[in-house]
Design an enzyme around this catalytic site. Sequence first.
Site, PDB file in Angstrom:
ATOM      1  N   CYS A   1     -15.096   8.154  39.760  1.00  0.00           N
ATOM      2  CA  CYS A   1     -15.078   9.248  40.727  1.00  0.00           C
ATOM      3  C   CYS A   1     -16.480   9.440  41.312  1.00  0.00           C
ATOM      4  CB  CYS A   1     -14.611  10.533  40.045  1.00  0.00           C
ATOM      5  SG  CYS A   1     -14.447  11.925  41.203  1.00  0.00           S
TER       6      CYS A   1
ATOM      7  N   ASP B   1     -17.837  12.152  41.785  1.00  0.00           N
ATOM      8  CA  ASP B   1     -18.415  13.363  41.186  1.00  0.00           C
ATOM      9  C   ASP B   1     -19.820  13.092  40.638  1.00  0.00           C
ATOM     10  OD1 ASP B   1     -18.986  15.484  39.159  1.00  0.00           O
ATOM     11  OD2 ASP B   1     -16.954  16.138  39.644  1.00  0.00           O
TER      12      ASP B   1
ATOM     13  N   CYS C   1     -11.547  17.000  37.248  1.00  0.00           N
ATOM     14  CA  CYS C   1     -11.738  16.314  38.538  1.00  0.00           C
ATOM     15  C   CYS C   1     -11.214  17.178  39.695  1.00  0.00           C
ATOM     16  CB  CYS C   1     -11.019  14.967  38.517  1.00  0.00           C
ATOM     17  SG  CYS C   1     -11.276  14.012  40.037  1.00  0.00           S
TER      18      CYS C   1
ATOM     19  N   ARG D   1     -21.442  14.334  38.410  1.00  0.00           N
ATOM     20  CA  ARG D   1     -21.645  14.487  36.962  1.00  0.00           C
ATOM     21  C   ARG D   1     -21.173  13.276  36.154  1.00  0.00           C
ATOM     22  NH1 ARG D   1     -18.244  19.904  37.003  1.00  0.00           N
ATOM     23  NH2 ARG D   1     -17.088  18.497  38.361  1.00  0.00           N
TER      24      ARG D   1
ATOM     25  N   HIS E   1     -12.152  11.589  35.092  1.00  0.00           N
ATOM     26  CA  HIS E   1     -12.821  12.608  34.269  1.00  0.00           C
ATOM     27  C   HIS E   1     -12.029  13.912  34.299  1.00  0.00           C
ATOM     28  CE1 HIS E   1     -14.631  14.992  37.652  1.00  0.00           C
ATOM     29  NE2 HIS E   1     -14.383  13.874  38.279  1.00  0.00           N
TER      30      HIS E   1
HETATM   31 ZN   LIG Z   1     -13.563  13.661  40.153  1.00  0.00          ZN
END
Ligand SMILES: [Zn+2]
Length: 211
Positions: free
Chosen positions: A43, A45, A102, A47, A99
Site C-alpha cells: 500500500c 500508506d 488501510c 506508515r 495492512h
Molecule cells: Zn493502505
Amino acid sequence: MSDFYKKILENNKKWVEEKLAIDKDFFKDLAKGQNPPLLWIGCSDSRVPANEIIGAAPGEVFVHRNIANMVIHSDMNMLSVLDYAVNALKIKHIIVCGHYGCGGVKAAMGNESIGIIDNWIRHIKDIYRYHQTYLDSIIDEKERFNKFVEINVKEQVYDLAKTSIVQAAWKSGQELSIHGWVYGLNSGYVTDLDVNIDSNEKLDNVYQLKF
Ligand SMILES: [Zn+2]
C-alpha cells in the site's frame, strides 16, 4: 523552504556519509546493477515502508505500491513492474503486503464519495461483494474491517497468479512463489496469511492458461 524540506536533504547527506563510512564502495557496487530476489506489492500508506519493515538493504527489493496494494490486471503500471520483475530480474518471491487500518479498504466498506479514487476503490468493493455473505456475518465492525483487509490481500495474491506473466513463468519452469502478508500498524509485526502459490493448479479452471 520548510524545515521539513531542508531536513530531508540534510538527512540524505548524512545517510550517504553513514553508508560510505561502513563501505566506501557501497554506491559504486549498487550502480553496477540489481539482482533483488523479491517483488513487493504494498500500500502507498506512509506508515508501511517496504524496505524498512523487513530490514532489506538497497538492491534487495523491487517495489510497487498503490492504494490498498491492488493487482488490477489491466493496470499497465502494475503489469510493467511485474513483467520486469519476473522476466528481466527473475525474482523468486512476490509478497502482497496489506495492512490493518488501510484507508482504501475502509473506504470500500463505506458509501462516501471521495473523488476519482472512487473508481479505484470500486475494485475493492467487488471483492466485498464476492465475500459478502461471510463479511456481513461479522457483527463487530473492527473485526469485519480486519478480515476484509486479509481477504483483499488473498484476492490480490490470486490475481497475480491469474496473470499471463506469472503463469508463463511457471510454465517455463521458473521458480516463483507468491505470498500474502498483513502488516500491523500498531505492532510493527507482519502476519503471514499462509497463501503461498507456486503453480496455477490452485486457480479455478477458467483462469488456468494453456501455452
Ligand atoms: Zn493502505
